[in-house]
Design a protein around this motif. Structure first.
Motif: not given
Length: 219
Positions: A68-72, A76-77, A120-124, A130-134
């Motif tokens: 089972x995936x994490x929530x798409x 937060x991780x 990642x802390x510099x990301x909007x 986008x990163x999380x979904x990919x």
């Protein structure tokens, strides 16, 4: 199969304990596409986190015989001080996935370019989504948990997300939390309405929306 048996979830609050989910019974077979409706605060995201295993039930049991995936698109991780690539490498190690095989997909799908090598802390928020979904799509799960994430990014990115989830992975199990009736009708084989901590299965999707509107008419 994913099986919930009398699952209850409570949270401690200042004035006592609040029951979010009450003795939920649910069985999900491989290949099913389940939709979950509920007003804001009904406990939909709580249920998704329980299914993912990121939270434990207060009582009852959850059994999983498929991955089972994490929530798409859940971000937060992520470790903010690490780059996008380092986060991908770390997640691949956890799920025993070859980092180098996942990298080309994440690079192309996220469209982040050189930002993948930045912390990642510099990301909007949009870049993080986008990163999380990919990364979510780069890991091969039997069941995907989809929690209201189809609206991230611009229209082109949304189309890419829908194609990856609903077309390319149509044979996988999916659990969708959404208020979009068109998406529910197009994707889901059955719909549940979460109301006052209880999960109601409604065989017909139109009837499910009628029930959802009726029980929430006073809110």
């Amino acid at each position: 199969m994913i099986e919930l048996n009398r699952v209850t979830k409570e949270y401690a609050q200042r004035h006592g304990r609040r029951t979010i989910l009450r003795e939920i019974d649910l069985s999900i077979e491989k290949g099913e596409h389940i939709g979950i409706l509920g007003r804001n605060g009904a406990g939909k995201s709580t249920l998704i986190r329980l299914l993912a295993g990121s939270e434990l039930p207060t009582s009852g049991t959850i059994r999983r015989s498929m991955s089972v995936s994490w929530p798409i698109a859940f971000s937060g991780g992520f470790q903010g001080s690490l780059t996008g690539l380092d986060n991908l490498r770390f997640i691949c190690r956890i799920y025993e996935v070859d980092y180098l095989s996942a990298l080309p997909f994440v690079e192309e799908f996220s469209g982040l370019g050189t930002y993948l090598k930045e912390p990642v802390k510099t990301y909007s928020s949009g870049m993080t989504a986008r990163l999380a979904f990919a990364i979510s799509m780069a890991i091969d799960f039997d069941c995907f948990l989809i929690d209201e994430v189809i609206a991230v990014g611009d229209a082109d990115f949304q189309r890419k997300c829908r194609m990856e989830i609903f077309d390319k992975r149509a044979d996988r199990t999916g659990i969708l939390v959404s208020h979009d009736p068109h998406l529910m009708r197009q994707y889901c084989t059955s719909v549940y309405v979460l109301h006052e901590g209880t999960l109601h299965q409604i065989p017909d999707i139109n009837e499910a929306y009628e029930f959802y509107a009726r029980v929430n008419a006073t809110f």
